[in-house]
Scaffold this active site. Structure first.
Site, PDB file in Angstrom:
ATOM      1  N   CYS A  93      43.371  36.189  56.754  1.00 36.78           N
ATOM      2  CA  CYS A  93      42.899  36.008  55.370  1.00 36.78           C
ATOM      3  C   CYS A  93      41.861  34.884  55.239  1.00 36.78           C
ATOM      4  O   CYS A  93      40.756  35.045  55.722  1.00 36.78           O
ATOM      5  CB  CYS A  93      44.096  35.819  54.441  1.00 36.78           C
ATOM      6  SG  CYS A  93      43.687  36.236  52.732  1.00 36.78           S
ATOM      7  N   ARG A 128      40.765  41.544  42.590  1.00 35.66           N
ATOM      8  CA  ARG A 128      41.525  40.870  43.633  1.00 35.66           C
ATOM      9  C   ARG A 128      42.445  41.890  44.313  1.00 35.66           C
ATOM     10  O   ARG A 128      43.079  42.707  43.635  1.00 35.66           O
ATOM     11  CB  ARG A 128      42.337  39.730  43.012  1.00 35.66           C
ATOM     12  CG  ARG A 128      42.926  38.811  44.026  1.00 35.66           C
ATOM     13  CD  ARG A 128      43.509  37.536  43.422  1.00 35.66           C
ATOM     14  NE  ARG A 128      44.063  36.747  44.506  1.00 35.66           N
ATOM     15  CZ  ARG A 128      43.364  35.885  45.236  1.00 35.66           C
ATOM     16  NH1 ARG A 128      42.094  35.660  44.960  1.00 35.66           N
ATOM     17  NH2 ARG A 128      43.922  35.236  46.232  1.00 35.66           N
ATOM     18  N   HIS A 194      49.274  39.228  55.393  1.00 34.57           N
ATOM     19  CA  HIS A 194      50.288  38.199  55.627  1.00 34.57           C
ATOM     20  C   HIS A 194      51.591  38.939  55.932  1.00 34.57           C
ATOM     21  O   HIS A 194      51.625  40.152  56.007  1.00 34.57           O
ATOM     22  CB  HIS A 194      50.461  37.341  54.374  1.00 34.57           C
ATOM     23  CG  HIS A 194      49.188  36.740  53.872  1.00 34.57           C
ATOM     24  ND1 HIS A 194      48.568  35.693  54.504  1.00 34.57           N
ATOM     25  CD2 HIS A 194      48.417  37.034  52.791  1.00 34.57           C
ATOM     26  CE1 HIS A 194      47.476  35.362  53.819  1.00 34.57           C
ATOM     27  NE2 HIS A 194      47.351  36.169  52.786  1.00 34.57           N
TER      28      HIS A 194
END
Ligand code: GLN
Length: 240
Positions: A93, A128, A194
């Site tokens: 990320c 997002r 993640h």
């Protein structure tokens, strides 16, 4: 006695807010389960990076932390020489974005220079990307594996000609909603998920270990049924 395999966890105070440090524990444990010695070295800004790491790990974090991390890593210099010498770099990320050529930060989208270790550029996307992600990763033996994780990023990443995608998106956004996820150039691998992603996807963890050790590793049967059960649950949940 051979030296322990050194796993370098870089700047957790800056790039440690998404639990990606778990990737270091997974790598170390999978080495130990095979009877190999592993050492996790944690390095914070201002401390020198060990030049002899086998695997360097960067995690997720917020925009300003990314700028600081680039400045400190550039000043230190060891990450560049370690990668040149063949070390594996696995970046998640924010860590992935800073490995690129440029990325933007903040509401005004200020452009920042990255480390230039991956031919990618990152700009803020329209929406997002937040949620579970599933991708299809073609393993070195040519077979396919599903990678599962959780993505949470505003930046959208485009690949240049010197980077290839890590995987193809089945569910989620990935790099930029263009069907690709992550980027690979030599032994530098960037990815959005993640999870930590290596706990969810031990085959990817073993791939990094095999790259770092330059040899194939025996598969591990340990905890397999429990792990497979959890993995199938997560994948089925994301496909609903
Ligand atoms: N700040 C970056 C973004 O939102 C990275 C976020 C993260 O590491 N989860 O794109």
């Amino acid at each position: 006695m051979t030296d322990p395999v050194k796993i370098v966890l870089v700047y957790q105070s800056l790039l440690g807010i998404y639990g990606d440090q778990g990737n270091s524990l997974v790598l170390a444990q999978r080495l130990r389960w095979r009877g190999l010695d592993a050492e996790v070295v944690r390095v914070e800004p201002g401390q020198p990076l060990p030049p002899d790491g086998a695997i360097y790990l960067l995690g997720g974090g917020e925009d300003n932390a990314q700028t600081t991390a680039v400045r400190e890593l550039t000043k230190d210099g060891s990450l560049f020489s370690a990668v040149d010498a063949g070390a594996v770099l696995f970046a998640v990320c924010a860590g992935y974005q800073i490995c690129g050529q440029t990325f933007t930060i903040g509401e005004t989208d200020e452009v920042r220079e990255g480390l230039g270790l991956l031919d990618v550029t990152t700009r803020r996307g329209e929406n997002r990307a937040v949620g579970e992600i599933l991708t299809r990763w073609t393993k070195p033996d040519g077979t396919e594996s599903i990678l599962s994780g959780f993505e949470n990023h505003g930046g959208y990443t485009r690949l240049g000609p010197d980077a290839t995608p890590l995987a193809r998106v089945e569910r989620g956004i990935g790099n930029a909603g263009d069907g690709t996820e992550g980027a690979v150039a030599g032994r530098v691998i960037g990815t959005y998920p993640h999870g930590p992603v290596l706990a969810r996807n031990p085959e990817l963890a073993d791939h990094l270990l095999e790259l770092a050790l330059d040899r194939p590793l025996e598969p591990l049967d340990r905890a397999r049924s429990e792990h497979d059960g959890l993995r199938h649950e997560r994948i089925a949940f994301t496909r609903r």
